[in-house]
Design a protein around this motif. Structure first.
Motif, PDB file in Angstrom:
ATOM      1  N   GLU A  99     -13.206 -15.873   8.435  1.00 44.15           N
ATOM      2  CA  GLU A  99     -12.498 -14.453   8.645  1.00 44.15           C
ATOM      3  C   GLU A  99     -11.316 -15.023   8.416  1.00 44.15           C
ATOM      4  O   GLU A  99     -11.329 -16.198   8.949  1.00 44.15           O
ATOM      5  CB  GLU A  99     -12.594 -13.725   9.617  1.00 44.15           C
ATOM      6  N   LEU A 100     -10.414 -14.818   7.176  1.00 49.70           N
ATOM      7  CA  LEU A 100      -9.070 -14.587   7.370  1.00 49.70           C
ATOM      8  C   LEU A 100      -7.643 -14.281   7.772  1.00 49.70           C
ATOM      9  O   LEU A 100      -8.022 -12.295   7.427  1.00 49.70           O
ATOM     10  CB  LEU A 100      -8.990 -15.613   6.062  1.00 49.70           C
ATOM     11  N   VAL A 101      -6.520 -13.961   8.499  1.00 46.21           N
ATOM     12  CA  VAL A 101      -6.310 -13.430   9.553  1.00 46.21           C
ATOM     13  C   VAL A 101      -4.428 -13.563   8.940  1.00 46.21           C
ATOM     14  O   VAL A 101      -4.645 -15.221   9.103  1.00 46.21           O
ATOM     15  CB  VAL A 101      -5.874 -13.512  10.816  1.00 46.21           C
ATOM     16  N   PHE A 102      -3.980 -13.619   7.924  1.00 39.99           N
ATOM     17  CA  PHE A 102      -2.513 -13.805   7.713  1.00 39.99           C
ATOM     18  C   PHE A 102      -1.403 -12.551   8.972  1.00 39.99           C
ATOM     19  O   PHE A 102      -1.444 -11.581   9.115  1.00 39.99           O
ATOM     20  CB  PHE A 102      -1.753 -12.246   6.719  1.00 39.99           C
ATOM     21  N   ALA A 103      -0.432 -13.668   9.955  1.00 38.93           N
ATOM     22  CA  ALA A 103      -0.022 -13.332  10.633  1.00 38.93           C
ATOM     23  C   ALA A 103       1.743 -14.203  10.444  1.00 38.93           C
ATOM     24  O   ALA A 103       1.503 -14.626  11.028  1.00 38.93           O
ATOM     25  CB  ALA A 103      -0.630 -14.169  12.262  1.00 38.93           C
ATOM     26  N   THR A 104       1.399 -14.215   8.907  1.00 44.21           N
ATOM     27  CA  THR A 104       2.865 -14.716   8.217  1.00 44.21           C
ATOM     28  C   THR A 104       4.396 -14.244   8.380  1.00 44.21           C
ATOM     29  O   THR A 104       4.961 -15.074   7.702  1.00 44.21           O
ATOM     30  CB  THR A 104       2.519 -15.647   6.968  1.00 44.21           C
ATOM     31  N   GLY A 105       4.423 -12.733   9.161  1.00 45.84           N
ATOM     32  CA  GLY A 105       6.080 -12.518   9.431  1.00 45.84           C
ATOM     33  C   GLY A 105       6.261 -12.310   8.555  1.00 45.84           C
ATOM     34  O   GLY A 105       6.177 -11.957   7.524  1.00 45.84           O
ATOM     35  N   ALA A 106       7.605 -12.620   8.703  1.00 46.05           N
ATOM     36  CA  ALA A 106       8.969 -12.091   7.118  1.00 46.05           C
ATOM     37  C   ALA A 106       9.685 -13.311   7.144  1.00 46.05           C
ATOM     38  O   ALA A 106      10.263 -14.269   7.930  1.00 46.05           O
ATOM     39  CB  ALA A 106       9.886 -10.646   7.753  1.00 46.05           C
ATOM     40  N   GLU A 107      10.375 -13.580   5.719  1.00 45.25           N
ATOM     41  CA  GLU A 107      11.548 -14.328   6.059  1.00 45.25           C
ATOM     42  C   GLU A 107      12.875 -13.765   5.420  1.00 45.25           C
ATOM     43  O   GLU A 107      12.475 -12.061   5.576  1.00 45.25           O
ATOM     44  CB  GLU A 107      11.316 -15.451   4.623  1.00 45.25           C
ATOM     45  N   THR A 108      13.690 -14.139   5.932  1.00 45.82           N
ATOM     46  CA  THR A 108      15.166 -13.471   5.403  1.00 45.82           C
ATOM     47  C   THR A 108      15.532 -13.528   4.713  1.00 45.82           C
ATOM     48  O   THR A 108      14.981 -13.662   3.352  1.00 45.82           O
ATOM     49  CB  THR A 108      16.554 -14.298   5.784  1.00 45.82           C
ATOM     50  N   LYS A 287      -6.950  -4.454   7.678  1.00 48.18           N
ATOM     51  CA  LYS A 287      -8.221  -5.310   6.580  1.00 48.18           C
ATOM     52  C   LYS A 287      -7.650  -4.710   5.688  1.00 48.18           C
ATOM     53  O   LYS A 287      -7.194  -4.066   4.882  1.00 48.18           O
ATOM     54  CB  LYS A 287      -9.466  -4.609   6.731  1.00 48.18           C
ATOM     55  N   LEU A 288      -7.274  -5.913   4.496  1.00 47.68           N
ATOM     56  CA  LEU A 288      -6.056  -6.123   3.793  1.00 47.68           C
ATOM     57  C   LEU A 288      -7.145  -5.241   2.448  1.00 47.68           C
ATOM     58  O   LEU A 288      -8.404  -5.730   2.143  1.00 47.68           O
ATOM     59  CB  LEU A 288      -5.883  -7.461   3.235  1.00 47.68           C
ATOM     60  N   ALA A 289      -6.337  -4.303   1.576  1.00 46.72           N
ATOM     61  CA  ALA A 289      -7.144  -3.312   0.529  1.00 46.72           C
ATOM     62  C   ALA A 289      -7.443  -4.861  -0.282  1.00 46.72           C
ATOM     63  O   ALA A 289      -6.968  -5.484  -0.631  1.00 46.72           O
ATOM     64  CB  ALA A 289      -5.812  -2.965   0.381  1.00 46.72           C
ATOM     65  N   GLY A 290      -8.979  -4.538  -0.537  1.00 48.31           N
ATOM     66  CA  GLY A 290      -9.144  -5.020  -1.598  1.00 48.31           C
ATOM     67  C   GLY A 290     -10.439  -6.209  -1.561  1.00 48.31           C
ATOM     68  O   GLY A 290     -10.636  -6.979  -1.782  1.00 48.31           O
ATOM     69  N   PHE A 291     -10.222  -6.454  -0.198  1.00 47.18           N
ATOM     70  CA  PHE A 291     -10.972  -7.754   0.839  1.00 47.18           C
ATOM     71  C   PHE A 291     -11.562  -7.264   1.604  1.00 47.18           C
ATOM     72  O   PHE A 291     -11.959  -6.477   2.837  1.00 47.18           O
ATOM     73  CB  PHE A 291     -10.187  -8.528   1.012  1.00 47.18           C
ATOM     74  N   GLU A 292     -13.239  -7.796   2.305  1.00 51.30           N
ATOM     75  CA  GLU A 292     -13.899  -7.714   3.279  1.00 51.30           C
ATOM     76  C   GLU A 292     -13.619  -8.527   4.193  1.00 51.30           C
ATOM     77  O   GLU A 292     -13.554  -8.333   5.822  1.00 51.30           O
ATOM     78  CB  GLU A 292     -15.252  -7.600   2.591  1.00 51.30           C
ATOM     79  N   ASP A 293     -12.941  -9.531   3.939  1.00 51.06           N
ATOM     80  CA  ASP A 293     -13.263 -11.130   4.945  1.00 51.06           C
ATOM     81  C   ASP A 293     -11.672 -11.350   5.390  1.00 51.06           C
ATOM     82  O   ASP A 293     -11.319 -12.776   5.531  1.00 51.06           O
ATOM     83  CB  ASP A 293     -13.907 -12.013   5.040  1.00 51.06           C
ATOM     84  N   ILE A 294     -10.233 -10.689   5.078  1.00 51.91           N
ATOM     85  CA  ILE A 294      -8.909 -11.027   4.840  1.00 51.91           C
ATOM     86  C   ILE A 294      -8.172  -9.631   5.876  1.00 51.91           C
ATOM     87  O   ILE A 294      -8.224  -8.913   4.951  1.00 51.91           O
ATOM     88  CB  ILE A 294      -8.672 -11.509   3.586  1.00 51.91           C
ATOM     89  N   TYR A 295      -7.562 -10.449   6.155  1.00 57.37           N
ATOM     90  CA  TYR A 295      -6.659  -9.168   7.224  1.00 57.37           C
ATOM     91  C   TYR A 295      -5.609  -9.941   7.669  1.00 57.37           C
ATOM     92  O   TYR A 295      -4.693 -10.403   7.188  1.00 57.37           O
ATOM     93  CB  TYR A 295      -7.429  -8.951   8.959  1.00 57.37           C
ATOM     94  N   ALA A 296      -4.133  -8.801   7.548  1.00 56.67           N
ATOM     95  CA  ALA A 296      -3.536  -9.029   7.717  1.00 56.67           C
ATOM     96  C   ALA A 296      -2.704  -7.946   8.967  1.00 56.67           C
ATOM     97  O   ALA A 296      -2.713  -7.272   9.117  1.00 56.67           O
ATOM     98  CB  ALA A 296      -2.825  -8.607   6.701  1.00 56.67           C
ATOM     99  N   ILE A 297      -1.384  -8.700  10.283  1.00 54.68           N
ATOM    100  CA  ILE A 297      -0.992  -7.922  10.686  1.00 54.68           C
ATOM    101  C   ILE A 297       0.299  -8.765  10.934  1.00 54.68           C
ATOM    102  O   ILE A 297       0.786  -9.597  10.957  1.00 54.68           O
ATOM    103  CB  ILE A 297      -1.653  -8.463  12.492  1.00 54.68           C
ATOM    104  N   GLY A 298       0.753  -7.938  12.161  1.00 54.71           N
ATOM    105  CA  GLY A 298       2.408  -7.664  12.724  1.00 54.71           C
ATOM    106  C   GLY A 298       3.656  -7.481  11.012  1.00 54.71           C
ATOM    107  O   GLY A 298       2.355  -7.048  10.225  1.00 54.71           O
ATOM    108  N   ASP A 299       4.558  -8.300  11.247  1.00 61.05           N
ATOM    109  CA  ASP A 299       5.178  -8.052  10.314  1.00 61.05           C
ATOM    110  C   ASP A 299       5.187  -8.497   8.947  1.00 61.05           C
ATOM    111  O   ASP A 299       5.777  -7.635   7.348  1.00 61.05           O
ATOM    112  CB  ASP A 299       6.805  -9.048  10.213  1.00 61.05           C
ATOM    113  N   ALA A 300       3.781  -8.943   8.348  1.00 60.55           N
ATOM    114  CA  ALA A 300       3.959  -9.007   6.948  1.00 60.55           C
ATOM    115  C   ALA A 300       2.612  -8.114   7.095  1.00 60.55           C
ATOM    116  O   ALA A 300       2.622  -8.061   5.546  1.00 60.55           O
ATOM    117  CB  ALA A 300       2.791 -10.634   6.630  1.00 60.55           C
ATOM    118  N   SER A 301       2.637  -6.834   7.520  1.00 64.08           N
ATOM    119  CA  SER A 301       1.315  -6.060   7.115  1.00 64.08           C
ATOM    120  C   SER A 301       1.729  -4.681   7.171  1.00 64.08           C
ATOM    121  O   SER A 301       3.675  -4.902   7.816  1.00 64.08           O
ATOM    122  CB  SER A 301       0.284  -6.156   7.574  1.00 64.08           C
ATOM    123  N   ILE A 302       1.448  -3.938   6.494  1.00 62.72           N
ATOM    124  CA  ILE A 302       1.644  -2.633   7.147  1.00 62.72           C
ATOM    125  C   ILE A 302       0.795  -1.756   6.914  1.00 62.72           C
ATOM    126  O   ILE A 302      -0.308  -1.852   5.143  1.00 62.72           O
ATOM    127  CB  ILE A 302       2.843  -1.703   5.320  1.00 62.72           C
TER     128      ILE A 302
END
Lengths: 445, 445
Positions: A99-108, A287-302
Motif C-alpha cells: 500500500e502506498l500513501v502520498f503525504a507529500t504536502g505542497a511546495e511554494t 484512495k487515489l482515483a484510478g488505483f486500489e492500493d495508492i492513497y493520498a492525504i494532507g495538502d497533497a490530496s483533494i
C-alpha cells in the motif's frame, strides 16, 4: 508475512499516520522523506526571525520511531512510481510497497514568475527559514555600510507577499523587531527608514477567517506600522524592485514569498489523477482515483466526499493531522476485517498571532471570536501543545518566555554550514539526486 | 578626537580586548569579523556530535556590544593592510585605523595534503561543526541502505587525526554514542561493525599534559573501544581510504581533521614579521615586529619575551584571553599616560573530557592531577563558566543535563540552509569576496 505500507513524506499527515500504525503491529511501515526530521511549519516564521531555534520546532524521525518495531525510516526522495510492479524509484534505490500513501504536502508556488522564484525568500521549509535569517541579517549589515539613505532603505525594507497567517505573523514580528531589537543592535541605523509591506491579492487579510478577525488584524498591523496593500499582487521582482499588479514599484532587497503553494506531480501517476492545485484526487477513504492500493492525504490530496467540503478541504495542519489518523484507523480496521470509515473533517477553528500580546482566534461551534491578549494566550497554548514532543515544547516555551520578558532573543547568528563535498545519499545516481533535490526542495518536507 | 583602534577577529583574544576597552571610553573601537558572532571553540565538538545547539556556544557580537557606545562591529573580511596610509582593505570597503590589532587566530592546517583538505572534515569553526553533523548523519543513513557489510563499515568507521583535546574528546564522544544512541536510532545497524580510530604522530595523547593524564586518557578511551594509533600520522585520504605514515590503510568515509593549525599571513605585512607556524612575531607588549601601531594577540601571535615561555606561548584559549586583557589594560594605561606592562602568562592548567563521568585535569601550582568523576565535574564547571553570557550558560547547562540523564539529545537533524543566491556583503567586489571566504573560511572565526 505482513503487508508493507510505504508513506512518502514525514509532515503532519505522514507522521500522524505512521505513529498511529506504530501502536498496532498489523503492518510493516516505511516512511520515506528527503529530510531526516519532522518539523512544525506554523512556527517556521519564528525561526526565520531568529526567535526560535530550528531544534525547537523539529525532531529527528528516527527518534520518533524508536521502540516501534514495525516503523522504519528511509532517507530518500521519490523520483518515480511504478504502480504495475508496486515499485518506487527513490533518489537512492528502489523499494516495493503493498500500500502506498502520498503525504507529500505542497511546495511554494511562484505562479511561473522566474524572477520571483530566483530572488524571493520562500517560507515553507526549515532550510528556507534559516536562509531567510541569514539573508536578512546580511542585508542589515549591508545597510550599516551604506551611506546613501536610499541604499539603506533598500536593504531594510521588507515586502511580504501573501496575507495568510504566515504573512500576517511575519509582518507583525518584523514590525516589532524594527522598533526594539533593530534599534539596539544597529545603533548606526536608528534614523534609517525601512518599511514593512504586506501585499495580498484579496480584499482582506486572513481570507478564511471572520470579518471581525480580518478587521482586528488589519488595524493591529497598521498600528504596528505595517503598510498593507490589498487587491494587489506581486508581478515581478527585478533589480531590487518589487513590481505590483497596479504598477506600484517598491525598492527593496527583501521579498518574502508566502503567497501560494501547489502540490507536486509524480512521475508514474497519470495526469487524470490530479485535480485543482495539482492535488491528487481521492475518495472519502483517501484512495487515489484510478488505483486500489495508492492513497493520498494532507495538502497533497483533494476530495469532494466530505459533505461539509464539496470543494475540498483547506490545506491546513488540522486537515492533514485528521486525515493521517483517519487513514491509519482505516488500515487497522481493514487488517481486522472491519469496514473503513469515510473522512469527516472536524474544524477546530483558525488563528493568527499579530504581535506580543495580540492575536485573533475564530472558533467554529459555538461561533466564538477572540482577539487581543486572551487570543494570544490561546494561540501560544495551542501551538505549544501541538509541538511533537515534550522536548520541543520545553525548548519553545523557554525561548518564548525569554523572548517575552527580554523582548529579545540571541539567535541572530549568520551560520552557513558550507559543505564543499555534499555527498548525496547514494553516489550512484548522484547527478539526478542532486538536481532533483534542487528542484523539489520542499517536496517531502 | 579619539584614537581609533581596529581589531581584526572576534575570538577569545579580540572579544576580550574589545569588551575591556568598552569599560573605559578612551578609544573608538571597531571590531571586524567575517562572522557576526563570537563562539566558544572548546565545545565545537559537541555541536558536531549533535549534543549542543550552535546557539549554545555562540553569541551575536552586536548584542555583546550593546550599550557600549565606543564599541562598533563591522562584518567583513580583511584582504590587505596598507600600513603607510593606516588603511585596511576589507572585502566590503576600506577603513582606517590609528592602532591595528590582529586577533585573527589560526586556521586548519592540512600540511599541504590536498586530498585531506578536500575530503576530511575540519573541526575549527561553527560551520565546520554543522557540516560534520550533516555529513556523518548522512553517512549513517547511507549505511542503512547498504547490504555489503564492508560498505556499511566504511560509512560507520570514523578516523580522528590529532590526539589533542579535540581529538580525544570527540573520539570519546563517538565511542559512547555508538553504544547508546546509534543502537537506538539505527536498529538496522545493531550488528554492523564500525570502528573509531584516533591517530596521533606523537608517542602519547594530550602531549602538553602530565604523564598521569596521558595514561588515564589512553586507558579510558581504549576501554570505550577507541583504537588509538600513536607515532603515526595521516599521509593521504583517497577513495575512502585513510593512508597512514606506516602504510596502514583504513577504509572509511569519515576522516575528522584535528591535527594542526597555522596562523594566517596577510597581504601588506612583510614576511619578516612572521615566525613559527606563520604566527606574527610580537614583543612583550604584543607589538608587531617592525611596526609602531600594529599589534597581534592570541593564536595569531608569538613572542619570546615572557621568561616562562622563551619558545612562545601555547595556542590555547587562556593565552588568548589573558593577552586580550593585557593589551586592553595597556591601551588604557597609555591613554592615561601610564606605563604599559609586558605580558606574563598565568597557566591555569589544562583538561580534557573523555566521556560521561570521565575527564583528566592538570593544575599547575600546586601541581595537582585529577581524573574520573571529580575531574569531569571540574571540566563541566569551568567550561560552563567560560561561556560568554548567562544565556549561553543556561542553554548549555540545560542541554548537558538532558544529555546526561537521557544519555541522548534530539538535535540530529540534517538541516542545510541552501541559499542559491548568497550575496556577499557588498556586491561590488562579489567575486574576490566569495573566493576569499572560501579560502579563509576559518580566518576571523
Amino acid at each position: 508475512m505482513q503487508k508493507r505500507i510505504v508513506i512518502i513524506g514525514g509532515g503532519f499527515a505522514g507522521i500522524n499516520l505512521a505513529l498511529q500504525l506504530g501502536k498496532k503491529k498489523h503492518y510493516q511501515v516505511t516512511l520515506v522523506d528527503k529530510n531526516n526530521y519532522n518539523f512544525f511549519p506554523p512556527l517556521i516564521y519564528q525561526v526565520a526571525t531568529a526567535f526560535l531555534e530550528p531544534s525547537s520546532i523539529s525532531y529527528p524521525i528516527r527518534k520518533l520511531f524508536r521502540n516501534k518495531s514495525n516503523l522504519h525510516f528511509r532517507l530518500g526522495e521519490l523520483l518515480k512510481v511504478v504502480p504495475e510492479s508496486h515499485q518506487l524509484i527513490l533518489s537512492n534505490g528502489t523499494i516495493e510497497y503493498d500500500e502506498l500513501v502520498f503525504a507529500t504536502g505542497a511546495e511554494t508556488n511562484y505562479f511561473g514568475m522566474e524572477n520571483v522564484k530566483r530572488n524571493a525568500i520562500p517560507m515553507k521549509t526549515l532550510s528556507d527559514a534559516i536562509q531567510m535569517r541569514n539573508r536578512l541579517l546580511t542585508h542589515f549589515e549591508e545597510a550599516t555600510l551604506a551611506t546613501d539613505p536610499a541604499e539603506i532603505a533598500k536593504s531594510l525594507t521588507i515586502v511580504i507577499a501573501g496575507g495568510g497567517p504566515t504573512g500576517v505573523e511575519i509582518s507583525g514580528m518584523f514590525a516589532e523587531m524594527s522598533r526594539s531589537i533593530m534599534r539596539k543592535d544597529y545603533p548606526e541605523l536608528k534614523d534609517a527608514d525601512g518599511q514593512i509591506y504586506l501585499v495580498d491579492g484579496g480584499a482582506a487579510l486572513l481570507k478564511p477567517m471572520s470579518t471581525k478577525s480580518q478587521v482586528n488584524t488589519y488595524e493591529s498591523l497598521t498600528k504596528l506600522g505595517v503598510k498593507i496593500l490589498l487587491n494587489s499582487h506581486v508581478n515581478d521582482f527585478v533589480n531590487d524592485k518589487v513590481i505590483l499588479s497596479d504598477g506600484t514599484e517598491i525598492v527593496t532587497k527583501n521579498l518574502i514569498w508566502a503567497a501560494g503553494v501547489s502540490a507536486i506531480n509524480f512521475d508514474g501517476i497519470p495526469a487524470t489523477s490530479y485535480g485543482r492545485g495539482k492535488r491528487m484526487i481521492v475518495d472519502g477513504l483517501h484512495k487515489l482515483a484510478g488505483f486500489e492500493d495508492i492513497y493520498a492525504i494532507g495538502d497533497a490530496s483533494i476530495q469532494s466526499a466530505d459533505p461539509g467540503y464539496p470543494e475540498g478541504h483547506p490545506q491546513v495542519a488540522q486537515v492533514a493531522i485528521q486525515q493521517g489518523r483517519n487513514l491509519a484507523a482505516n488500515f487497522i480496521r481493514m487488517a481486522e476485517r472491519r469496514v473503513p470509515r469515510s473522512f469527516v473533517y472536524k474544524d477546530r477553528g483558525s488563528m493568527a498571532i499579530i504581535g506580543s500580546n495580540k492575536a485573533v482566534v475564530d472558533l467554529p461551534k459555538p461561533k466564538i471570536h477572540l482577539n487581543g491578549f486572551l487570543a494570544w494566550l490561546a494561540w501560544l497554548f495551542i501551538h505549544l501543545m501541538s509541538l511533537i514532543t515534550y522536548r520541543n515544547r520545553f525548548r519553545t516555551f523557554y525561548n518564548w518566555t525569554v523572548a517575552y520578558f527580554s523582548k529579545d532573543q540571541s539567535l541572530r547568528m549568520i551560520i552557513r554550514p558550507v559543505d564543499p563535498h555534499e555527498d548525496p545519499v547514494v553516489p550512484a545516481i548522484e547527478k539526478s539526486a542532486a538536481v532533483e533535490s534542487e528542484k523539489v526542495e520542499t517536496k517531502n518536507a
